[in-house]
Every structure is written in C-alpha cells, then in structure tokens.
Write a protein that holds these residues in place. Structure first.
Motif, PDB file in Angstrom:
ATOM      1  N   ARG A 171       0.840  -1.202   0.000  1.00 24.21           N
ATOM      2  CA  ARG A 171       0.000   0.000   0.000  1.00 24.21           C
ATOM      3  C   ARG A 171       0.878   1.256   0.000  1.00 24.21           C
ATOM      4  N   VAL A 172       0.348   2.340  -0.535  1.00 21.65           N
ATOM      5  CA  VAL A 172       1.066   3.606  -0.558  1.00 21.65           C
ATOM      6  C   VAL A 172       1.020   4.230   0.831  1.00 21.65           C
ATOM      7  N   PRO A 173       2.164   4.605   1.407  1.00 25.55           N
ATOM      8  CA  PRO A 173       2.166   5.228   2.738  1.00 25.55           C
ATOM      9  C   PRO A 173       1.445   6.572   2.721  1.00 25.55           C
ATOM     10  N   PRO A 174       0.917   7.001   3.853  1.00 29.29           N
ATOM     11  CA  PRO A 174       0.277   8.317   3.915  1.00 29.29           C
ATOM     12  C   PRO A 174       1.296   9.440   3.733  1.00 29.29           C
ATOM     13  N   ALA A 189       9.821   7.918  -7.154  1.00 29.48           N
ATOM     14  CA  ALA A 189      11.185   7.636  -6.682  1.00 29.48           C
ATOM     15  C   ALA A 189      11.215   7.476  -5.166  1.00 29.48           C
ATOM     16  N   HIS A 190      10.430   8.295  -4.482  1.00 28.35           N
ATOM     17  CA  HIS A 190      10.402   8.211  -3.015  1.00 28.35           C
ATOM     18  C   HIS A 190       9.821   6.869  -2.574  1.00 28.35           C
ATOM     19  N   LEU A 191       8.751   6.441  -3.211  1.00 31.24           N
ATOM     20  CA  LEU A 191       8.149   5.156  -2.858  1.00 31.24           C
ATOM     21  C   LEU A 191       9.116   4.013  -3.141  1.00 31.24           C
ATOM     22  N   ALA A 192       9.824   4.099  -4.259  1.00 35.89           N
ATOM     23  CA  ALA A 192      10.787   3.047  -4.586  1.00 35.89           C
ATOM     24  C   ALA A 192      11.897   2.975  -3.530  1.00 35.89           C
TER      25      ALA A 192
END
Length: 381
Positions: A171-174, A189-192
């Motif tokens: 899931r994508v963080p808040p 890029a941050h999620l990766a």
C-alpha cells in the motif's frame, strides 16, 4: 566572563533539603560558599539549570522556510536564545540522518553539525550534538563512524520511521507526495526508496551488531527510540544500546528499568496528559517510577512546565520532579559537574518568579544567558 554573586532572599532547591530560603553563591563559574556581591531575590525561586536530553525544536530556527536560509550560525544563536529563555543550560540538539531528506537528510546533517561546532564556544548554553540515525539505511553504515568523529558527535540514537505495515502490504504510505517534495524526489522515486529500505529488513540486525560495536569502541553513547516491547529493549541492550528514548509501552519501559537502562520521556506528553500518537502516557509512566529524565522533544518550554506540573499536581514533590529535568538527565549523559546546586558544581541555574513561575534569569557556567524583567535591575546594578 563569569560573575561573582550571592543570591539572597530567594527559595533555593538544594540537594537533600528541598526548597529552602538560603543564600547561594557563584564565583569562578561554579557554586561556591561565598561571593563578592549580594543580590536580593525576594519573590524568586532558584533551581538547577535544565539539562535537555533530546530536542529538535531548533529546526524552525535553522530552516524557518525550506531553502530560504543558507547561513546556519544565526540559527544556532536564535536557538540558544529560546533555550535560555526556557531555563535550559545544557541542550542536546537532535539532528536526523534519514531517508526523509530535506532538513532530515545526511547532507543537511553535516551542515547542522558544522554550525554547532562553529558556534559552541560563542554561546553560553552548552550545546551537545546528537545524531538520530535511521536503521535501514544500510549503505550509510560504513561511512557513519568516521563522519561522526569528524563532526565531533558522540551521542547517537537509532530510529526506524519506515511505514513497514503499509509497505509490506503493498500500500502507498500516507503523506507520500508531501514527503517526496520535501526530499526533492518524485513520489514514484520516493516510494521506490522506501520499498528498497523496507526490503533491507533481514540484513539490519547483523549490520546493527557490527555498527554498534564500532561506535561503542569510538566512545559514542547509544540510545534507541520508540521501543515497543521488552524484546525490543533486550535486543538493543545486547548491542550496548543502553538509553531508551520515548518507549511506547509500559512493557518496554519496565524492561528498561529492570536492568537499569535510563528511560527518557517527552515533556510535551506530560504537559498534554498523553501521547499525541496514542502511546503510553508519560504521566502514567512517571507515576509508576519508570522515568529517569524528561526532554523537550519538539517544544523547549515543556521541560520546565512538565516539572512544575508534576509537582503542582502532587504526582511528585518539587525536588523529584525537577530532578527529571536536571540531575536525572545529567546522569544519563555522564555529566557529573552539573544537575544540582551543590558547592563545586557548575553554576548552571534558572531563577523563576515565585508567583508566575516564568523564567527571570538563566545562567550557564556562571554566565548569564537570559535576563528579563525586574530582576535585571537587581543583578546589573
């Protein structure tokens, strides 16, 4: 230059005596038995200076607006003014080394520590740098000890602020987009990066074992942040990480106290009457005897307010409450020269108006760092 003074007429918090009306003298930067000039302080209370074990409230002074301030020395001066106005005479300045980037990124940390080193001898308050290091940044482990030595940083606390549950569930963080912008990355890029760091998990324990061995050999004091369980505390202690900052549960705090590991709690949690994240109440932990020190965390007025609130509400007497912001944190840092008003100790003290409990005077090492109101005429005459 330190002053030579005798404060007379005030109530003074003395070790083993509590609050008594007695003269107290300072000379040559220490508490002494006699001094040259008397200053009448009727209507005031003299207390040991506050030793703040963990504070990051300086962020707003060093970077009031992202990218707007390039010269940090003035920010350190502004920070000291706030510290002194709140009775803090020794301040641990907690700076992140984090995947969050921006003011919490490694490059920014280097700038902060350089500014602290540059200004420490130019301010009155004793500034102590602390590094808050994110555990899953494995690529940074090798360079960390040498960089800390170069910066003159001898206190490190380990953090893990990754949203592991969401990352494990795909899931994508808040607040991902906001975090990415602060770090100057695209959201993708941050999620990766977060996913990569999360996947480092199995390698982290062994890497921490080696890093802690190196840092302890280097004389670095080590702490953990947000312990959640007795097992967390046991794991950290096995690595020589003795200080427990802001344990999130009664279980974790009890585990620390059982083996003599210092427990630090947040003063804002005390003042507010509970954790803003729903963790264990600092007030409850203090009442249970599970606290060695309370720290400003993100709000410099809170240590003074918390200690006075604990005393005013009857949770502790004033001597025990004030010890949580003075002698207790001094012991945690191994600073045997301060923390109480015994003769021979550093002349670190704060003078409060007896009625309002506002700070009127702060002195560190016998030098004035803050002076306000009617007391100024008495001291400076």
């Amino acid at each position: 230059m330190s002053l030579s003074l005798t404060f007379a007429g005030a109530e003074v918090l003395l070790p083993g005596q509590g609050l008594v009306r007695e003269e107290i003298s300072i000379a040559d930067e220490v508490i002494t038995e006699g001094a040259a000039r008397a200053v009448a302080l009727d209507g005031y209370i003299v207390l040991p200076g506050i030793v703040d074990l963990h504070g990051d409230g300086f962020e707003r002074h060093l970077a009031p607006r992202r990218g707007a301030m390039k010269q940090m020395d003035e920010g350190v001066i502004a920070t000291e003014a706030e510290l002194a106005a709140n009775g803090i005479t020794t301040a641990v300045m907690a700076q992140f080394w984090s995947w969050e980037g921006g003011v919490r990124g490694p490059d920014y940390a280097a700038q902060v520590f350089a500014a602290i080193a540059n200004m420490r001898d130019r301010v009155v308050t004793d500034l102590v740098p602390q590094l808050r290091f994110e555990t899953h940044m494995l690529e940074d482990y090798a360079a960390l000890p040498a960089r800390m030595a170069d910066w003159g940083v001898s206190y490190l606390v380990f953090n893990d602020h990754l949203p592991h549950d969401r990352l494990a569930a795909g899931r994508v963080p808040p607040r991902l987009t906001g975090q990415a912008l602060k770090a100057r990355r695209s959201p993708e890029a941050h999620l990766a990066l977060l996913q990569q760091l999360h996947e480092n998990g199995p390698e982290v324990p062994a890497a921490l074992d080696g890093l802690c061995d190196t840092l302890r050999a280097q004389g670095v004091a080590l702490g953990s942040h947000d312990d959640r369980s007795a097992q967390d505390r046991a794991d950290w202690r096995a690595r020589g990480v003795r200080i427990s900052e802001f344990p999130e549960t009664v279980e974790a705090a009890e585990a620390a106290k059982e083996v003599g590991d210092p427990v630090i709690l947040g003063a804002p949690n005390v003042v507010r009457g509970g954790s803003h994240k729903g963790n264990a109440s600092a007030l409850d932990l203090i009442a249970m005897g599970l606290c060695d020190a309370i720290a400003s965390d993100y709000h410099y007025p809170s240590p003074r307010r918390a200690a006075l609130m604990l005393a005013g509400s009857g949770v502790l007497d004033l001597a025990a409450a004030w010890a949580l912001v003075s002698s207790g944190p001094a012991r945690v840092l191994g600073l045997t020269d301060r923390g109480d008003l015994s003769p021979g100790k550093r002349a670190d003290l704060v003078v409060l108006e007896a009625d309002s409990k506002r700070v009127a005077l702060t002195m560190a090492g016998g030098r004035i760092s803050y002076l306000n109101g009617d007391i100024a005429a008495r001291v400076l005459r």
